[in-house]
Design an enzyme around this catalytic site. Structure first.
Site, PDB file in Angstrom:
ATOM      1  N   CYS A 184       0.820  -1.222   0.000  1.00  0.00           N
ATOM      2  CA  CYS A 184       0.000   0.000   0.000  1.00  0.00           C
ATOM      3  C   CYS A 184       0.851   1.267   0.000  1.00  0.00           C
ATOM      4  O   CYS A 184       0.347   2.356  -0.260  1.00  0.00           O
ATOM      5  CB  CYS A 184      -0.946  -0.012   1.193  1.00  0.00           C
ATOM      6  SG  CYS A 184      -2.048  -1.422   1.103  1.00  0.00           S
ATOM      7  N   ASN A 214     -10.227  -0.610  -1.252  1.00  0.00           N
ATOM      8  CA  ASN A 214      -8.774  -0.488  -1.086  1.00  0.00           C
ATOM      9  C   ASN A 214      -8.095  -1.030  -2.346  1.00  0.00           C
ATOM     10  O   ASN A 214      -8.057  -2.238  -2.559  1.00  0.00           O
ATOM     11  CB  ASN A 214      -8.356  -1.266   0.166  1.00  0.00           C
ATOM     12  CG  ASN A 214      -6.865  -1.225   0.419  1.00  0.00           C
ATOM     13  OD1 ASN A 214      -6.089  -0.792  -0.433  1.00  0.00           O
ATOM     14  ND2 ASN A 214      -6.452  -1.687   1.585  1.00  0.00           N
ATOM     15  N   HIS A 231      -3.818   6.773   2.373  1.00  0.00           N
ATOM     16  CA  HIS A 231      -4.210   5.471   1.825  1.00  0.00           C
ATOM     17  C   HIS A 231      -5.639   5.133   2.264  1.00  0.00           C
ATOM     18  O   HIS A 231      -5.989   5.272   3.441  1.00  0.00           O
ATOM     19  CB  HIS A 231      -3.226   4.416   2.335  1.00  0.00           C
ATOM     20  CG  HIS A 231      -3.589   3.024   1.942  1.00  0.00           C
ATOM     21  ND1 HIS A 231      -3.921   2.673   0.650  1.00  0.00           N
ATOM     22  CD2 HIS A 231      -3.675   1.880   2.673  1.00  0.00           C
ATOM     23  CE1 HIS A 231      -4.188   1.380   0.599  1.00  0.00           C
ATOM     24  NE2 HIS A 231      -4.048   0.881   1.817  1.00  0.00           N
TER      25      HIS A 231
HETATM   26  O1  UT7 Z   1      -4.211  -1.736   2.805  1.00  0.00           O
HETATM   27  C1  UT7 Z   1      -3.753  -2.892   3.419  1.00  0.00           C
HETATM   28  C2  UT7 Z   1      -3.809  -2.718   4.824  1.00  0.00           C
HETATM   29  N1  UT7 Z   1      -4.979  -3.379   5.344  1.00  0.00           N
HETATM   30  C3  UT7 Z   1      -5.718  -2.734   6.239  1.00  0.00           C
HETATM   31  O2  UT7 Z   1      -5.486  -1.593   6.512  1.00  0.00           O
HETATM   32  C4  UT7 Z   1      -6.811  -3.518   6.913  1.00  0.00           C
HETATM   33  C5  UT7 Z   1      -6.964  -3.049   8.326  1.00  0.00           C
HETATM   34  N2  UT7 Z   1      -8.002  -3.797   9.017  1.00  0.00           N
HETATM   35  C6  UT7 Z   1      -9.312  -3.568   8.792  1.00  0.00           C
HETATM   36  O3  UT7 Z   1      -9.676  -2.757   7.960  1.00  0.00           O
HETATM   37  C7  UT7 Z   1     -10.288  -4.320   9.640  1.00  0.00           C
HETATM   38  O4  UT7 Z   1      -9.592  -5.042  10.606  1.00  0.00           O
HETATM   39  C8  UT7 Z   1     -11.212  -5.285   8.852  1.00  0.00           C
HETATM   40  C9  UT7 Z   1     -12.183  -4.484   8.007  1.00  0.00           C
HETATM   41  C10 UT7 Z   1     -10.371  -6.210   7.964  1.00  0.00           C
HETATM   42  C11 UT7 Z   1     -12.019  -6.155   9.805  1.00  0.00           C
HETATM   43  O5  UT7 Z   1     -12.736  -5.316  10.697  1.00  0.00           O
HETATM   44  P1  UT7 Z   1     -12.670  -5.551  12.276  1.00  0.00           P
HETATM   45  O6  UT7 Z   1     -13.557  -4.568  12.868  1.00  0.00           O
HETATM   46  O7  UT7 Z   1     -11.217  -5.527  12.673  1.00  0.00           O
HETATM   47  O8  UT7 Z   1     -13.273  -6.993  12.406  1.00  0.00           O
HETATM   48  P2  UT7 Z   1     -12.614  -8.303  13.027  1.00  0.00           P
HETATM   49  O9  UT7 Z   1     -11.630  -8.887  12.097  1.00  0.00           O
HETATM   50  O10 UT7 Z   1     -12.186  -8.007  14.422  1.00  0.00           O
HETATM   51  O11 UT7 Z   1     -13.868  -9.232  13.068  1.00  0.00           O
HETATM   52  C12 UT7 Z   1     -15.037  -8.924  13.874  1.00  0.00           C
HETATM   53  C13 UT7 Z   1     -16.100  -9.943  13.570  1.00  0.00           C
HETATM   54  C14 UT7 Z   1     -15.608 -11.384  13.606  1.00  0.00           C
HETATM   55  O12 UT7 Z   1     -16.622 -12.182  14.124  1.00  0.00           O
HETATM   56  P3  UT7 Z   1     -16.578 -12.639  15.672  1.00  0.00           P
HETATM   57  O13 UT7 Z   1     -15.291 -13.379  15.822  1.00  0.00           O
HETATM   58  O14 UT7 Z   1     -16.615 -11.356  16.460  1.00  0.00           O
HETATM   59  O15 UT7 Z   1     -17.801 -13.468  15.778  1.00  0.00           O
HETATM   60  C15 UT7 Z   1     -15.397 -11.709  12.162  1.00  0.00           C
HETATM   61  O16 UT7 Z   1     -15.526 -13.084  11.897  1.00  0.00           O
HETATM   62  O17 UT7 Z   1     -16.606  -9.731  12.255  1.00  0.00           O
HETATM   63  C16 UT7 Z   1     -16.533 -10.939  11.515  1.00  0.00           C
HETATM   64  N3  UT7 Z   1     -16.285 -10.611  10.128  1.00  0.00           N
HETATM   65  C17 UT7 Z   1     -17.277 -10.356   9.264  1.00  0.00           C
HETATM   66  N4  UT7 Z   1     -18.612 -10.349   9.406  1.00  0.00           N
HETATM   67  C18 UT7 Z   1     -19.352 -10.030   8.326  1.00  0.00           C
HETATM   68  C19 UT7 Z   1     -15.095 -10.462   9.494  1.00  0.00           C
HETATM   69  N5  UT7 Z   1     -15.317 -10.131   8.224  1.00  0.00           N
HETATM   70  C20 UT7 Z   1     -16.663 -10.061   8.045  1.00  0.00           C
HETATM   71  C21 UT7 Z   1     -17.475  -9.752   6.955  1.00  0.00           C
HETATM   72  N6  UT7 Z   1     -18.814  -9.726   7.139  1.00  0.00           N
HETATM   73  N7  UT7 Z   1     -16.979  -9.433   5.746  1.00  0.00           N
END
Ligand code: UT7
Length: 336
Positions: free
Chosen positions: A115, A285, A255
């Site tokens: 990125c 992204n 970004h």
């Molecule tokens: O440019 C490259 C650099 N990358 C980034 O900057 C990414 C940075 N990270 C993020 O943007 C976020 O961490 C994400 C958008 C990837 C994920 O969001 P989050 O708020 O950190 O969610 P999480 O991974 O902590 O997951 C929370 C919950 C989980 O369920 P449980 O374990 O709480 O039951 C996940 O399984 O959300 C669930 N989950 C989803 N639910 C519905 C993860 N992805 C999804 C989804 N739809 N697409």
């Protein structure tokens, strides 16, 4: 050799026509429009038709930058392509772009910083202008993320999109252009965002395909935390070193990884909403392409005036982090 400033004098972009909406993703994986919008701010992203290489997007974006400037590909000295999705392992995407453009005098190379690919390329390209070695450098950020995304993995497939943005660098006429930059890599972060398959350690095989090693693997929470912390640290230390405060910034072009990262950065820097460019809702992204695409939108929306201070900033896989400060001097048209 004379030292002079490097200014951005033209811009171009390419976005595939095909839209992948949150509703489309609801059919592919267990997710919802509400979750995606609430957690990322993304509403839709663009996706190429299968078989489209990054060089095609990159060349189209570069061609627009040349056309707007009114110069020919033969005027280009150097082409740098920031990408993590090259058409193939080699030759480089820059070679393919050079051929597509017909840039007969140019040399070039790809720069792999995920990125941060565009921000790093902008700094590298600027050095050749500053030293007087080159007159015109094309800096391109381009990625076809859909080629390395597992559309059965909801943790990654909702985030990424495809696109390309390009800028032309030339010597500044006045005090516009690159003021300073601050870059850092921290390899311990490699474990949180990577694609293990297809390189020298794990060459492509039936086994690597079976193990899904040719897809993006991400620990989103770890990347999120690092991005918020390091974006703040990088931008504030750069501003301080160059004798500015966040108040002096006219526009933050960061970004586009997650709307919540952008909001957290805005909060920490104490910037008002109108000083932060956001287009993640439209394109998701696009890795190395997000910053030139955001610059392009800022210009379309007439959010930049001559003399404005632009703060570019990015954090990505590696970990990589980077920021640069530019004094805006306006786009140049034919004959200028
Ligand atoms: O440019 C490259 C650099 N990358 C980034 O900057 C990414 C940075 N990270 C993020 O943007 C976020 O961490 C994400 C958008 C990837 C994920 O969001 P989050 O708020 O950190 O969610 P999480 O991974 O902590 O997951 C929370 C919950 C989980 O369920 P449980 O374990 O709480 O039951 C996940 O399984 O959300 C669930 N989950 C989803 N639910 C519905 C993860 N992805 C999804 C989804 N739809 N697409």
């Amino acid at each position: 050799m004379t030292l002079r400033r490097a200014a951005i004098t033209s811009v171009g972009r390419f976005l595939p026509e095909k839209v992948l909406s949150n509703q489309d993703l609801e059919v592919l994986v267990e997710t919802s429009n509400d979750w995606i919008v609430g957690r990322t701010g993304i509403r839709e992203r663009r996706i190429v038709e299968e078989g489209t290489g990054t060089s095609e997007l990159a060349a189209a974006a570069a061609q627009e930058a040349l056309d707007r400037r009114g110069i020919s590909a033969d005027d280009i000295d150097l082409i740098i392509v920031g990408t993590v999705t090259p058409d193939m392992m080699f030759p480089s995407t820059a070679c393919l772009v050079q051929d597509k453009l017909g840039a007969s005098r140019a040399w070039g190379f790809d720069l792999s910083a995920a990125c941060c690919g565009f921000v790093y390329s902008l700094t590298v390209g600027s050095q050749f202008i500053m030293s007087g070695a080159h007159e015109r450098v094309l800096v391109i950020g381009a990625d076809v993320m859909s080629s390395i995304i597992d559309y059965r993995d909801r943790a990654t497939c909702v985030i990424f999109g495809d696109g390309a943005g390009a800028v032309l660098l030339e010597a500044a006429n006045g005090d516009e252009g690159l003021i300073g930059y601050q870059h850092k890599i921290e390899g311990h972060g490699g474990q949180y965002l990577y694609m293990p398959g297809g390189g020298s350690q794990h060459p492509a095989s039936a086994n690597t395909v079976e193990q899904k090693m040719h897809y993006v693997h991400q620990d989103g929470r770890q990347v999120f935390k690092y991005a918020v912390r390091r974006t703040y640290e990088t931008t504030t230390s750069l501003l301080a070193r160059e004798g500015f405060t966040p108040d002096d910034v006219s526009l933050l072009i960061a970004h586009q990884a997650n709307m919540r990262i952008l909001d957290a950065t805005r909060d920490r820097l104490g910037l008002p909403e109108e000083k932060v460019v956001k287009n993640i809702h439209k394109f998701g992204n696009t890795t190395a392409a997000t910053i030139p695409l955001a610059l392009y939108d800022a210009l379309e929306d007439r959010r930049l005036d001559k003399g404005d201070l632009i703060l570019f900033s990015s954090v990505g896989a590696g970990f990589t982090a980077g920021a640069s400060l530019f004094r805006w001097g306006g786009l140049r048209s034919s004959g200028e």
